[in-house]
Design an enzyme around this catalytic site. Structure first.
Site: not given
Length: 313
Positions: A108-110, A137, A141, A180
């Protein structure tokens, strides 16, 4: 990839996993293997290892994860870090034990620091502090990425990691508490239209900028990288363009057909000012997204109506 290769897609019932299955099947891959949660609990190490030892897939796509919006990430912090760590560890280690050479881990981009320079480059990983609301989270990842890197370094595996931007599309989650921003807007606009509301309220100022990728485009990129035999480092997957939340909301309202006024609750937080992926590495490999945002939202709304069309306000 050989058209008869055995390909295990973990998380096939979710938005991303189902898109990967559709893409593989449309391309003529006949050996796509899936398991529902009732058939295989990915939190159970013994069960996962036994399954992979028995099936011995040639390729694995890890699209399984516990996911949610900002509220869910912030409230269920322990669940998000524990379950995602277990899912990825069981699958990646189990794949190695079963002799699986090729695997793709979807993150994920987070994972990138909250204040990393925009657009987000792959080499920004671990260069700063994470966004506090989804830190558990993100850490899970990041661990998945590093787990793949470690097996590649120690055992010469070909376990690659890809980082999608914000996703939307068929099989999305429209729960207002856990979804989201884009699917939440679709549902809110649909229900507001049914009620005949005069306005629709969106959190924040509407100025933050976000990038959105249609799930089937992501699936196409994932299959493309496997087919090309990519063995390199982390790859961002996105469109390379972004819009403001205001522009996004206006597009959703137009697609849904809500005639009321759009208003913003500026007492609510905006979150990160901008989050755009640098996709130059992916484009250098010969792939770029095809689905424009307006077209993708139309397709997503059709899917929403098919699944929840009878929903009343």
């Amino acid at each position: 990839m050989d058209k008869n290769a055995k390909i295990f897609v973990a998380g096939h019932r979710g938005m991303v996993g189902s898109a990967i299955v559709r893409r593989l099947q449309s391309a003529g891959y006949t050996g796509v293997t899936t398991r529902s949660r009732s058939e295989l609990d990915l939190l159970d190490q013994r069960a996962v290892h036994a399954f992979l030892q028995a099936e011995k897939p040639d390729y694995i796509y890890i699209a399984a994860a516990k996911v949610g919006g900002i509220q869910a990430n912030n409230v269920y912090r322990a669940d998000f870090i524990y379950q995602n760590l277990m899912i990825e560890a069981n699958l990646i280690h189990g794949a190695h034990e079963a002799g699986v050479e090729k695997l793709m881990f979807l993150g994920s981009s987070c994972i990138y620091p909250k204040m990393a320079p925009q657009p987000l480059r792959e080499d920004a990983l671990l260069t700063g502090l994470l966004e506090p609301t989804n830190e558990p989270y993100a850490i899970a990842k990041i661990a998945g990425i590093k787990l793949c890197d470690a097996f590649n370094a120690q055992y010469s595996r070909e376990y690659i990691s890809v980082m999608p931007t914000n996703l939307y599309g068929p099989n999305d989650n429209y729960d207002l508490n856990n979804s989201h921003v884009l699917p939440a807007l679709i549902r809110k606009a649909h229900e507001a239209k049914l009620r005949g509301d005069k306005n629709l309220v969106v959190w924040g100022t509407g100025t933050p900028m976000r990038e959105f990728l249609y799930a089937d485009d992501l699936a196409d990129a994932c299959v493309y990288l496997m087919e090309q035999g990519y063995k390199g480092p982390l790859v961002n997957i996105g469109t390379g363009t972004d819009v403001t939340i205001r522009e996004l909301a206006e597009t959703v309202l137009k697609v849904v057909g809500f005639q009321g006024e759009l208003t913003f609750d500026t007492s609510k937080p905006d979150g990160t000012p901008r989050k755009l992926m640098d996709v130059s590495r992916l484009r250098g490999l010969g792939w770029q997204a095809r689905t424009r945002l307006h077209e993708g939202i139309e397709l997503a709304y059709k899917d929403f109506l098919t699944r929840y069309g009878s929903m009343t306000a």
